[in-house]
Design a protein around this motif. Structure first.
Motif, PDB file in Angstrom:
ATOM      1  N   ARG A  96       0.848  -1.195   0.000  1.00  0.00           N
ATOM      2  CA  ARG A  96       0.000   0.000   0.000  1.00  0.00           C
ATOM      3  C   ARG A  96       0.884   1.246   0.000  1.00  0.00           C
ATOM      4  O   ARG A  96       1.150   1.837   1.056  1.00  0.00           O
ATOM      5  CB  ARG A  96      -0.926   0.009   1.205  1.00  0.00           C
ATOM      6  CG  ARG A  96      -1.927  -1.141   1.219  1.00  0.00           C
ATOM      7  CD  ARG A  96      -2.860  -1.045   2.421  1.00  0.00           C
ATOM      8  NE  ARG A  96      -3.604   0.203   2.431  1.00  0.00           N
ATOM      9  CZ  ARG A  96      -4.721   0.411   1.739  1.00  0.00           C
ATOM     10  NH1 ARG A  96      -5.194  -0.553   0.956  1.00  0.00           N
ATOM     11  NH2 ARG A  96      -5.354   1.556   1.816  1.00  0.00           N
ATOM     12  N   PRO A  97       1.356   1.665  -1.181  1.00  0.00           N
ATOM     13  CA  PRO A  97       2.190   2.878  -1.238  1.00  0.00           C
ATOM     14  C   PRO A  97       1.392   4.112  -0.836  1.00  0.00           C
ATOM     15  O   PRO A  97       0.180   4.177  -1.025  1.00  0.00           O
ATOM     16  CB  PRO A  97       2.604   2.933  -2.715  1.00  0.00           C
ATOM     17  CG  PRO A  97       1.538   2.187  -3.443  1.00  0.00           C
ATOM     18  CD  PRO A  97       1.095   1.095  -2.508  1.00  0.00           C
ATOM     19  N   LYS A  98       2.090   5.078  -0.268  1.00  0.00           N
ATOM     20  CA  LYS A  98       1.435   6.301   0.186  1.00  0.00           C
ATOM     21  C   LYS A  98       1.016   7.169  -0.990  1.00  0.00           C
ATOM     22  O   LYS A  98       0.018   7.893  -0.934  1.00  0.00           O
ATOM     23  CB  LYS A  98       2.383   7.079   1.104  1.00  0.00           C
ATOM     24  CG  LYS A  98       1.743   8.280   1.769  1.00  0.00           C
ATOM     25  CD  LYS A  98       2.720   8.940   2.737  1.00  0.00           C
ATOM     26  CE  LYS A  98       2.090  10.160   3.405  1.00  0.00           C
ATOM     27  NZ  LYS A  98       3.034  10.821   4.341  1.00  0.00           N
ATOM     28  N   PHE A  99       1.799   7.103  -2.086  1.00  0.00           N
ATOM     29  CA  PHE A  99       1.517   7.932  -3.250  1.00  0.00           C
ATOM     30  C   PHE A  99       1.375   7.054  -4.493  1.00  0.00           C
ATOM     31  O   PHE A  99       1.902   5.939  -4.549  1.00  0.00           O
ATOM     32  CB  PHE A  99       2.632   8.956  -3.483  1.00  0.00           C
ATOM     33  CG  PHE A  99       2.776   9.953  -2.370  1.00  0.00           C
ATOM     34  CD1 PHE A  99       1.944  11.057  -2.294  1.00  0.00           C
ATOM     35  CD2 PHE A  99       3.734   9.779  -1.383  1.00  0.00           C
ATOM     36  CE1 PHE A  99       2.074  11.975  -1.266  1.00  0.00           C
ATOM     37  CE2 PHE A  99       3.875  10.687  -0.352  1.00  0.00           C
ATOM     38  CZ  PHE A  99       3.034  11.792  -0.300  1.00  0.00           C
ATOM     39  N   LYS A 100       0.690   7.599  -5.497  1.00  0.00           N
ATOM     40  CA  LYS A 100       0.532   6.913  -6.775  1.00  0.00           C
ATOM     41  C   LYS A 100       0.766   7.915  -7.903  1.00  0.00           C
ATOM     42  O   LYS A 100       0.407   9.085  -7.791  1.00  0.00           O
ATOM     43  CB  LYS A 100      -0.870   6.313  -6.893  1.00  0.00           C
ATOM     44  CG  LYS A 100      -1.155   5.181  -5.904  1.00  0.00           C
ATOM     45  CD  LYS A 100      -2.472   4.508  -6.213  1.00  0.00           C
ATOM     46  CE  LYS A 100      -2.382   3.678  -7.475  1.00  0.00           C
ATOM     47  NZ  LYS A 100      -3.603   2.884  -7.727  1.00  0.00           N
ATOM     48  N   PRO A 132      -1.534  11.598  -3.712  1.00  0.00           N
ATOM     49  CA  PRO A 132      -1.827  10.730  -2.559  1.00  0.00           C
ATOM     50  C   PRO A 132      -2.684   9.544  -2.987  1.00  0.00           C
ATOM     51  O   PRO A 132      -3.536   9.667  -3.872  1.00  0.00           O
ATOM     52  CB  PRO A 132      -2.604  11.651  -1.613  1.00  0.00           C
ATOM     53  CG  PRO A 132      -2.244  13.035  -2.029  1.00  0.00           C
ATOM     54  CD  PRO A 132      -2.010  12.979  -3.505  1.00  0.00           C
ATOM     55  N   ARG A 133      -2.451   8.413  -2.386  1.00  0.00           N
ATOM     56  CA  ARG A 133      -3.231   7.219  -2.706  1.00  0.00           C
ATOM     57  C   ARG A 133      -4.681   7.430  -2.299  1.00  0.00           C
ATOM     58  O   ARG A 133      -4.976   7.839  -1.168  1.00  0.00           O
ATOM     59  CB  ARG A 133      -2.651   6.009  -1.969  1.00  0.00           C
ATOM     60  CG  ARG A 133      -3.421   4.715  -2.228  1.00  0.00           C
ATOM     61  CD  ARG A 133      -2.899   3.594  -1.333  1.00  0.00           C
ATOM     62  NE  ARG A 133      -3.683   2.385  -1.527  1.00  0.00           N
ATOM     63  CZ  ARG A 133      -3.350   1.424  -2.402  1.00  0.00           C
ATOM     64  NH1 ARG A 133      -2.266   1.554  -3.134  1.00  0.00           N
ATOM     65  NH2 ARG A 133      -4.116   0.361  -2.532  1.00  0.00           N
ATOM     66  N   ARG A 134      -5.582   7.163  -3.212  1.00  0.00           N
ATOM     67  CA  ARG A 134      -7.021   7.246  -2.941  1.00  0.00           C
ATOM     68  C   ARG A 134      -7.655   5.944  -3.400  1.00  0.00           C
ATOM     69  O   ARG A 134      -7.648   5.619  -4.587  1.00  0.00           O
ATOM     70  CB  ARG A 134      -7.640   8.441  -3.662  1.00  0.00           C
ATOM     71  CG  ARG A 134      -7.066   9.795  -3.226  1.00  0.00           C
ATOM     72  CD  ARG A 134      -7.711  10.944  -3.972  1.00  0.00           C
ATOM     73  NE  ARG A 134      -7.196  12.220  -3.513  1.00  0.00           N
ATOM     74  CZ  ARG A 134      -6.181  12.875  -4.080  1.00  0.00           C
ATOM     75  NH1 ARG A 134      -5.560  12.322  -5.123  1.00  0.00           N
ATOM     76  NH2 ARG A 134      -5.779  14.041  -3.616  1.00  0.00           N
TER      77      ARG A 134
END
Length: 661
Positions: A449-453, A492-494
């Motif tokens: 689960r990366p914090k950013f995409k 940010p990951r959503r």
């Protein structure tokens, strides 16, 4: 409505006459406008109305009631409910088969179709006097306004949720200087402020600057969905609106989603047609512009009015291999009753168009659609069009392509939906293997689960794009331009589709493009309107379940179903988009090589520009743009090419603005 501008003193002192003179001098338009102004205690408020057959009188734009005075660029579209989608205590609104959802606005907020109530600007002032800052929650329309108290010097400003109408401002010695166009504020100042270093660096890296900032130090924009209070001692801005990705609307039947969406879409277009005598609409041949044009054509026919569609097309009779959208534009013309004008040439060469944009926009800009759309503006202005519709904004939410968020459906245990989406074609081998793939993907998402995409803008894509830019290596390293580009596209990951869509609609490029188009269209007496960015429509669509947007393997499913009958099936079922939105720009690019490269060469002697650009690489970049190699289209970036030319023009004529020391 026409642009507004003015100077307000929180100390209630008389405005500087030289500032007023310079500000009035900025009101230069292709279709002549006259300045109509009102001076009150401590303030000067003005508007620039079309001189011949003005759409409104100046008194309708600048209004006084007691101690309050307002200048507003406002178009209200009538009452649309109470501004709330009411839930059941759990954030979910469940349909009962009647499709009732409540939209933006308030039944006490009145639009231009109502009789005997004064102008839209008066309605805003009445709302302010009744509700104060809460008035913004009762307004349904496009607006930017400034309210001033002639007894206290208090200033209050509001801007519509998505930023259809611009509002720029500057504070100087207790004076609040404002304008619908940047140049009004810029020209009023005794000395032009320097360009923000941040703005130049962002433009060089194809990044859009933050919504509240402008190209110049000490000049700002009021952000969309915000209001501003200024007392002379303190200035505060407050957000009053944002999309809520947690609200949901659920019906038992698929048909109800389609029916409600269609009703909201038609309402969004028709509300913007009401009270307008001469309607125009951009028509590119794609789904969005065709849908807006088709609905507006039906309204015009029922109201015994005319609608003129305007299309950018490629010049005929040339030996350049290029495919435009004439086939689909023709299908739309055959399907609905409308007048039509095709624009196949730009009257000025590209360097002249860029120089003209510098003049009216107040500086170099970061998006150039409005520059090359000038052909439509010219013809529409000649035809006396008052309102010009655009399909812009649909891709951001209402008609956006989306993939089914399988992980979200699994997390929410929507087994019935998953079963239907997997096996809608029956028990095929592919369908039987699908659950295994989904399970593996879902488990993988739990483990990693990366914090950013980055999404489609992967680091590799950004590296190749950046490598194509003709920037000096020393300059790029000094200001960490590659890192700057990467940070912009690192989101940010959503996990939920609604979160991703609501974030997309709030990105910086949206209001900025509308601001540029506002200024360019105003030159010809035109007012842009964007039905696919209607707040009620957006909130409703966002609250629908993800499967209705991408359904049974069909992208844009809800939109395609909702526009049935407004566009021919040839367009409704299409799944491609050939050519470009403004195809004659490519023709100009190919045929104006000498003029373009002469501009580059003329700026190559600038010491400042040579610190930034490697001028020897521009001919190669130009060659890639002309070649239009499909394998290179993601990296050649024509928009950046024109931005760079504008930067050269700007600094070439005004050495005082050089920054980056």
């Amino acid at each position: 409505m026409p642009p507004i501008f003015g100077i307000l003193s929180t100390k209630l002192q008389g405005p500087d006459r030289d500032m007023i003179r310079r500000m009035n001098g900025a009101a230069k338009y292709v279709k002549p406008r006259k300045v109509e102004a009102l001076e009150v205690t401590g303030g000067y408020l003005a508007t620039a109305v079309v001189a011949e057959n003005p759409l409104v009188a100046g008194r309708d734009v600048v209004v006084v009631k007691g101690e309050w005075v307002i200048a507003g660029d406002v178009s209200l579209y009538g009452g649309q409910g109470d501004g709330e989608t009411r839930g059941q205590g759990d954030g979910e609104t469940r349909g009962k088969g009647d499709g009732e959802t409540r939209g933006q606005g308030d039944k006490e907020t009145r639009g231009p179709g109502d009789k005997g109530i004064g102008s839209d600007v008066e309605v805003v002032l009445e709302a302010w006097m009744k509700w104060g800052e809460e008035c913004l929650r009762h307004l349904y329309g496009d607006f930017a306004f400034v309210i001033f108290n002639t007894n206290t010097g208090e200033v209050f400003c509001g801007r519509d949720p998505l930023g259809m109408r611009p509002l720029f401002y500057c504070i100087m010695e207790y004076n609040f200087i404002f304008g619908s166009e940047l140049r009004y504020v810029l020209e009023s100042l005794p000395v032009r402020p320097p360009v923000r270093q941040e703005y130049l660096l962002d433009t060089l890296t194809t990044v859009i600057i933050d919504k509240e900032l402008t190209p110049y130090e000490n000049i700002f924009r009021l952000k969309p969905g915000h209001f501003l209070k200024y007392t002379g001692e303190e200035l505060h801005t407050t957000q009053y609106w944002s999309l809520d990705p947690d609200k949901t609307i659920r019906f038992e039947k698929e048909e109800d989603y389609i029916r409600v969406f269609r009703e909201k879409l038609v309402q969004a277009v028709n509300a913007r047609c009401t009270g307008v005598q001469t309607l125009g609409s951009e028509l590119s041949g794609g789904l969005d512009s065709s849908a807006v044009c088709g609905i507006a054509a039906d309204f015009a026919q029922q109201a015994n009015k005319s609608l003129t569609a305007f299309s950018n097309v490629f010049p005929e009779g040339t030996d350049i291999d290029f495919k435009d959208e004439r086939e689909f534009i023709g299908a739309m013309r055959d399907f609905k009753t409308m007048d039509w004008v095709g624009v196949d040439r730009l009257k000025k060469v590209i360097p002249e168009l860029l120089a003209y944009s510098l003049e009216i926009q107040g500086g170099f800009i970061q998006q150039n659609f409005n520059i090359f759309g000038q052909g439509i503006y010219e013809v529409a202005g000649e035809k006396g069009i008052q309102v010009l519709f655009s399909g812009f904004g649909g891709d951001e939410l209402v008609s956006a392509r989306t993939a089914l968020p399988w992980n979200e459906l699994i997390h929410d245990r929507k087994w019935k939906v998953i079963w239907d989406e997997v096996y809608y074609k029956g028990l095929t081998v592919r369908a039987l293997l699908k659950p295994v793939k989904l399970a593996i993907r879902y488990l993988g998402s739990l483990l990693y689960r990366p914090k950013f995409k980055y999404g489609v803008f992967t680091p590799d894509l950004l590296n190749r794009r950046f490598a194509n830019l003709p920037l000096r290596q020393v300059f790029a390293q000094k200001y960490q331009l590659r890192q700057r580009l990467g940070e912009k596209f690192k989101q940010p990951r959503r996990d939920r589709l609604a979160q991703r869509q609501s974030a997309r609609i709030m990105l910086e490029h949206l209001p900025q493009r509308m601001e540029y188009c506002y200024t360019a269209a105003a030159q010809y007496g035109l007012e842009y309107r964007y039905p696919l960015l209607d707040v009620d429509l957006l909130e409703t669509c966002l609250a629908f379940p993800p499967w209705v947007k991408q359904h049974h393997g069909r992208n844009r499913y809800l939109f395609r179903q909702g526009i049935r009958g407004f566009v021919p099936e040839k367009i409704r079922e299409r799944d491609d988009k050939s050519g470009t939105t403004i195809p004659q720009v490519y023709y100009s690019l190919v045929t104006e090589r000498e003029a373009i490269l002469n501009l580059v060469n003329s700026c190559s002697g600038s010491e400042f520009l040579n610190e930034i650009f490697d001028f020897s690489r521009f001919p190669e970049w130009y060659g890639k743009l002309v070649k239009r190699d499909p394998k290179d289209m993601n990296y050649s970036m024509p928009g950046a090419f024109y931005d760079y030319l504008m930067i050269m023009l700007y600094y070439g004529r005004d050495a005082r603005s050089c920054v980056c020391t």
